[in-house]
Design a protein around this motif. Structure first.
Motif, PDB file in Angstrom:
ATOM      1  N   SER A  66       0.838  -1.211   0.000  1.00 29.74           N
ATOM      2  CA  SER A  66       0.000   0.000   0.000  1.00 29.74           C
ATOM      3  C   SER A  66       0.862   1.246   0.000  1.00 29.74           C
ATOM      4  O   SER A  66       0.609   2.189  -0.739  1.00 29.74           O
ATOM      5  N   SER A  67       1.877   1.251   0.854  1.00 28.96           N
ATOM      6  CA  SER A  67       2.743   2.420   0.948  1.00 28.96           C
ATOM      7  C   SER A  67       3.452   2.659  -0.384  1.00 28.96           C
ATOM      8  O   SER A  67       3.572   3.788  -0.855  1.00 28.96           O
ATOM      9  N   ASP A  68       3.885   1.575  -1.005  1.00 32.69           N
ATOM     10  CA  ASP A  68       4.585   1.654  -2.280  1.00 32.69           C
ATOM     11  C   ASP A  68       3.672   2.171  -3.391  1.00 32.69           C
ATOM     12  O   ASP A  68       3.960   3.184  -4.041  1.00 32.69           O
ATOM     13  N   SER A  69       2.522   1.513  -3.562  1.00 33.82           N
ATOM     14  CA  SER A  69       1.647   1.947  -4.651  1.00 33.82           C
ATOM     15  C   SER A  69       1.071   3.323  -4.364  1.00 33.82           C
ATOM     16  O   SER A  69       0.864   4.117  -5.290  1.00 33.82           O
ATOM     17  N   GLY A  70       0.838   3.648  -3.079  1.00 30.79           N
ATOM     18  CA  GLY A  70       0.345   4.972  -2.722  1.00 30.79           C
ATOM     19  C   GLY A  70       1.337   6.062  -3.090  1.00 30.79           C
ATOM     20  O   GLY A  70       0.971   7.101  -3.635  1.00 30.79           O
ATOM     21  N   SER A  71       2.608   5.811  -2.828  1.00 33.21           N
ATOM     22  CA  SER A  71       3.624   6.807  -3.163  1.00 33.21           C
ATOM     23  C   SER A  71       3.694   7.026  -4.673  1.00 33.21           C
ATOM     24  O   SER A  71       3.859   8.147  -5.151  1.00 33.21           O
ATOM     25  N   LEU A  72       3.533   5.932  -5.398  1.00 35.20           N
ATOM     26  CA  LEU A  72       3.544   6.001  -6.862  1.00 35.20           C
ATOM     27  C   LEU A  72       2.412   6.903  -7.350  1.00 35.20           C
ATOM     28  O   LEU A  72       2.594   7.769  -8.206  1.00 35.20           O
ATOM     29  N   VAL A  73       1.222   6.682  -6.760  1.00 30.90           N
ATOM     30  CA  VAL A  73       0.043   7.445  -7.174  1.00 30.90           C
ATOM     31  C   VAL A  73       0.201   8.921  -6.799  1.00 30.90           C
ATOM     32  O   VAL A  73      -0.017   9.807  -7.621  1.00 30.90           O
ATOM     33  N   ILE A  74       0.598   9.200  -5.563  1.00 30.55           N
ATOM     34  CA  ILE A  74       0.726  10.595  -5.134  1.00 30.55           C
ATOM     35  C   ILE A  74       1.777  11.297  -5.990  1.00 30.55           C
ATOM     36  O   ILE A  74       1.596  12.436  -6.413  1.00 30.55           O
ATOM     37  N   ASP A  75       2.868  10.603  -6.262  1.00 33.79           N
ATOM     38  CA  ASP A  75       3.923  11.220  -7.056  1.00 33.79           C
ATOM     39  C   ASP A  75       3.437  11.547  -8.457  1.00 33.79           C
ATOM     40  O   ASP A  75       3.705  12.624  -8.985  1.00 33.79           O
ATOM     41  N   THR A  76       2.685  10.627  -9.060  1.00 33.29           N
ATOM     42  CA  THR A  76       2.174  10.886 -10.407  1.00 33.29           C
ATOM     43  C   THR A  76       1.239  12.091 -10.407  1.00 33.29           C
ATOM     44  O   THR A  76       1.312  12.947 -11.286  1.00 33.29           O
ATOM     45  N   ILE A  77       0.366  12.177  -9.395  1.00 29.81           N
ATOM     46  CA  ILE A  77      -0.568  13.312  -9.351  1.00 29.81           C
ATOM     47  C   ILE A  77       0.184  14.620  -9.145  1.00 29.81           C
ATOM     48  O   ILE A  77      -0.061  15.605  -9.834  1.00 29.81           O
ATOM     49  N   THR A  78       1.132  14.630  -8.203  1.00 33.85           N
ATOM     50  CA  THR A  78       1.826  15.889  -7.923  1.00 33.85           C
ATOM     51  C   THR A  78       2.857  16.222  -8.996  1.00 33.85           C
ATOM     52  O   THR A  78       3.418  17.309  -8.988  1.00 33.85           O
ATOM     53  N   ALA A  79       3.108  15.303  -9.924  1.00 29.71           N
ATOM     54  CA  ALA A  79       3.993  15.615 -11.040  1.00 29.71           C
ATOM     55  C   ALA A  79       3.164  15.920 -12.284  1.00 29.71           C
ATOM     56  O   ALA A  79       3.648  15.817 -13.407  1.00 29.71           O
ATOM     57  N   GLY A  80       1.892  16.263 -12.098  1.00 27.64           N
ATOM     58  CA  GLY A  80       1.041  16.656 -13.214  1.00 27.64           C
ATOM     59  C   GLY A  80       0.748  15.521 -14.179  1.00 27.64           C
ATOM     60  O   GLY A  80       0.522  15.748 -15.358  1.00 27.64           O
ATOM     61  N   GLY A  81       0.767  14.276 -13.694  1.00 27.94           N
ATOM     62  CA  GLY A  81       0.429  13.147 -14.550  1.00 27.94           C
ATOM     63  C   GLY A  81       1.623  12.498 -15.216  1.00 27.94           C
ATOM     64  O   GLY A  81       1.480  11.605 -16.031  1.00 27.94           O
ATOM     65  N   LYS A  82       2.818  12.948 -14.871  1.00 28.69           N
ATOM     66  CA  LYS A  82       4.014  12.323 -15.443  1.00 28.69           C
ATOM     67  C   LYS A  82       4.309  11.030 -14.689  1.00 28.69           C
ATOM     68  O   LYS A  82       4.421  11.042 -13.469  1.00 28.69           O
ATOM     69  N   VAL A  83       4.460   9.922 -15.420  1.00 26.52           N
ATOM     70  CA  VAL A  83       4.753   8.679 -14.713  1.00 26.52           C
ATOM     71  C   VAL A  83       6.255   8.435 -14.602  1.00 26.52           C
ATOM     72  O   VAL A  83       6.684   7.497 -13.961  1.00 26.52           O
TER      73      VAL A  83
END
Lengths: 550, 138
Positions: free
Chosen positions: A471-488
């Motif tokens: 959860s922590s791993d996938s959550g960080s991935l999701v938050i990072d993508t959102i705060t990077a304007g959708g950049k994966v």
């Protein structure tokens, strides 16, 4: 993978890559001037590259700090406020949550059977990014892994007991928590009703909630070419305005719900895992243990983040599915095998029979149950949906809509039936035999009633911990993508940063108090997100209608 | 000596790569080798391209432009990754092996403070492949 060698027309096509040419495969991109990452802040500080959406990142960070400080400093004042907000929502708007969830289920089921189910996520020629095994393991681990561990035993028992207790009224108001009309004194009927109610909370409805968010995001990102963030599903309604403040607000809300949802569950989960460790190894049940556990979970999660989706979260999810399957098989074989085997079909039937009554949004006589349990669960699933939905969207490219809905809706619902029947059935069986004592850590108590308790409890603790790591791993991935304007492909240190923040917030709230209060605040985000999801339903239909099928 | 030279390119940041591109072109002329421009992209929409197909088109256009400038035979190879931030080295190594490249010319940044925590891609790729690696500092 196509390799193109030099050809005589090189001169003609050697224009510098300005402007975006139309893609070759059949797809139906949305034509927008927005360039992903155009509002991003890119810099190199102290040798670390950063690539962030300035406004979303800044406002999210400030809101997060503000809430943590306020919750810590003014605990006694804000806790009743958060609780009151939440009781108001579930008390007065229960019908809205129930009705919306029904809409999501109906839409998801209908889409499976319509021609729209043929649309492929990622364009007609897209191929799946992950194998079935890896994909399904990630869906399930992200979706509800941890909850099944906690509620698998306790929820069926709780509903069974309240149903057995029958209807109690005071001044004409029902005070019991039994589902529907209860089943006073009728053991068989009470078990059946308790199981139906539990499966109802873990079956089609939660998965339909996830499916709607995930499908909307996947379609608008992989098929329409919009960035992989929550705001993209608002494009059919807001148009170009989603790139401005209305979109920023949606994304910030998603970051908020994900971050606090993760931090509060990490904190509450550490408490429960510590009590399990205390039972098993006599490790002191103190704040120090919990803090060390959170730090350990965060460090492993950081390792998994650095390894990426394929080597990190996918492998951990598969490990967890393996362990969960072992534990399930153990409970079925060593526990009341016959009872569970027949129970699976009886409970499934009971679920389907009671489904219309349980999901009825209006004129409910069992207000305590429908508001306190069902509306609470729906708000909870919905507040988790940006996180789980985005993660599911990210790993589902290349599947057809039909395949996606069967895998995200029907298969997990059926697995929930099996899981709840086995764990709840074994628990109720022990309760009837009079060997069950305890309430809070019901899972460990139930396992203690079976042989080999040391091994199974240890596996259960490992499962709980690994579910938190994923959860922590996938959550960080999701938050990072959102705060990077959708950049994966934003720099990895940003993901590590969010994992650390999650751990830090969990520790601060654990020591300072206020975890439960903040959880009430998180679940309150269920209301705005219900609106987001309803928009998602419209967006899915609109998006799918314009896609090539077949 | 060398038959196929791979140059990993990041179409979003071409400026720091200018020197590596020139070196690769010179070497290709010298050895009469083909230059293969490799670009890594995610499946999700990115600033450069909405879909992997679109990225392929851009990389093709880029390699043809290089061919026109320098005259060497070129090819373009799109490498798709689910998670480019984490997988870049692994997918590059795989692409190097699959495409039978014998020399890789990579642009790289200068050593930084956090080099131990986040090593440059060049160093990591060099330890995992049989091909010769030439790291070009800007």
């Amino acid at each position: 993978m196509a390799t193109h060698s030099n050809d005589p027309n090189a001169k003609e096509r050697s224009q510098p890559s300005e402007g975006i040419p139309a893609p070759e495969g059949p797809a139906n991109l949305i034509d927008t001037d927005y360039v992903i990452g155009q509002d991003n802040l890119t810099t190199t500080a102290l040798g670390v590259n950063v690539d962030l959406h300035g406004k979303v990142f800044a406002v999210s960070a400030i809101v997060v700090m503000f809430f943590v400080i306020v919750t810590l400093a003014l605990q006694d004042q804000v806790a009743p406020l958060f609780d009151a907000t939440f009781s108001f929502l579930t008390g007065n708007l229960a019908w809205f949550f129930l009705l919306s969830a029904n809409i999501f289920v109906v839409l998801s089921l209908v889409l499976i059977f319509t021609p729209l189910g043929k649309v492929r996520i990622g364009g007609r020629d897209a191929t799946p990014d992950f194998s079935y095994a890896g994909w399904f393991a990630m869906l399930f681990a992200a979706g509800m892994g941890i909850g099944l561990m906690y509620f698998g035993v306790s929820e069926p028992m709780s509903h069974y007991q309240s149903a057995m207790g029958g209807i109690a009224t005071e001044n004409g108001v029902r005070t019991d928590w039994a589902p529907l009309g209860a089943a006073e004194g009728d053991q068989g009927a009470a078990i059946s009703l308790g199981m139906a109610a539990t499966i109802f909370h873990w079956g089609l409805h939660p998965w339909a909630i996830y499916a709607v968010v995930a499908l909307a995001l996947a379609i608008f990102s992989y098929n329409k070419g919009l960035p992989l963030t929550m705001r993209s599903i608002f494009y059919p309604i807001l148009g170009e305005r989603v790139w401005g403040w209305p979109g920023h607000v949606i994304d910030i809300l998603a970051v908020f719900a994900t971050l606090f949802g993760l931090a509060t569950s990490l904190g509450l989960g550490a408490q429960q895992a510590t009590s399990g460790l205390n039972d098993l190894f006599n490790i002191p049940d103190t704040h120090t243990t919990m803090v060390l556990l959170i730090i350990a979970i965060t460090i492993v999660a950081m390792g998994s983040i650095v390894l990426g989706v394929d080597k990190g979260v996918k492998r951990l999810s598969q490990l967890n599915m393996g362990l969960a399957f072992l534990l399930l098989a153990f409970v079925i074989i060593v526990g009341p095998t016959l009872l569970i085997a027949t129970g699976i079909f009886q409970n499934l039937a009971s679920y389907l029979i009671n489904l219309p009554a349980l999901s009825m949004p209006f004129a409910r006589e069992d207000a305590n149950f429908s508001q306190g349990w069902t509306a609470f669960y729906w708000a909870w699933w919905i507040s988790w949906s940006p996180f789980v939905g985005m993660f599911i969207a990210r790993v589902s490219r290349g599947r057809t809509v039909r395949e996606f809905l069967i895998a995200v809706l029907l298969v997990p619902s059926f697995v929930s039936v099996i899981w709840m029947t086995s764990f709840g059935g074994a628990g109720i069986d022990q309760l009837l035999a009079g060997t069950f004592e305890g309430e809070a850590d019901a899972l460990f108590v139930m396992l203690a009633g079976l042989p080999l308790v040391e091994i199974t409890s240890f596996i259960a603790i490992v499962l709980v911990v690994v579910f938190f790591i994923t959860s922590s791993d996938s959550g960080s991935l999701v938050i990072d993508t959102i705060t990077a304007g959708g950049k994966v492909d934003a720099p990895k240190p940003q993901r590590v940063f969010w994992a650390i923040i999650e751990g830090a917030i969990a520790i601060a709230l654990l020591i300072g108090g206020g975890l439960a209060a903040l959880q009430a605040a998180v679940i309150s985000t269920g209301l705005p997100f219900t609106l987001v999801l309803l928009v998602g339903c419209y967006a899915i239909i609109k998006g799918l209608m314009s896609e090539p099928r077949g | 000596m060398y038959n196929k030279i791979m140059v990993p390119v990041d179409l979003a940041h071409l400026d720091p790569l200018a020197k590596a591109l020139e070196v690769a072109a010179d070497l290709a002329r010298h050895y009469r080798a083909e230059v293969c421009y490799a670009g890594v992209t995610a499946t999700a929409p990115s600033p450069l391209a909405h879909t992997p197909q679109e990225y392929q088109q851009k990389l093709d256009a880029f390699s043809k432009q290089q061919a026109a400038e320098h005259g060497q035979p070129v090819s373009a190879r799109v490498v798709i990754s689910h998670d480019p931030a984490a997988d870049l080295d692994a997918v590059l190594v795989k692409a190097i092996e699959e495409s039978g490249v014998d020399l890789v010319v990579m642009g790289t940044h200068l050593p930084r403070h956090l080099g131990i925590l986040m090593p440059s891609h060049g160093g990591k790729v060099a330890t995992h492949t049989d091909a010769s690696i030439l790291l070009v500092r800007p």
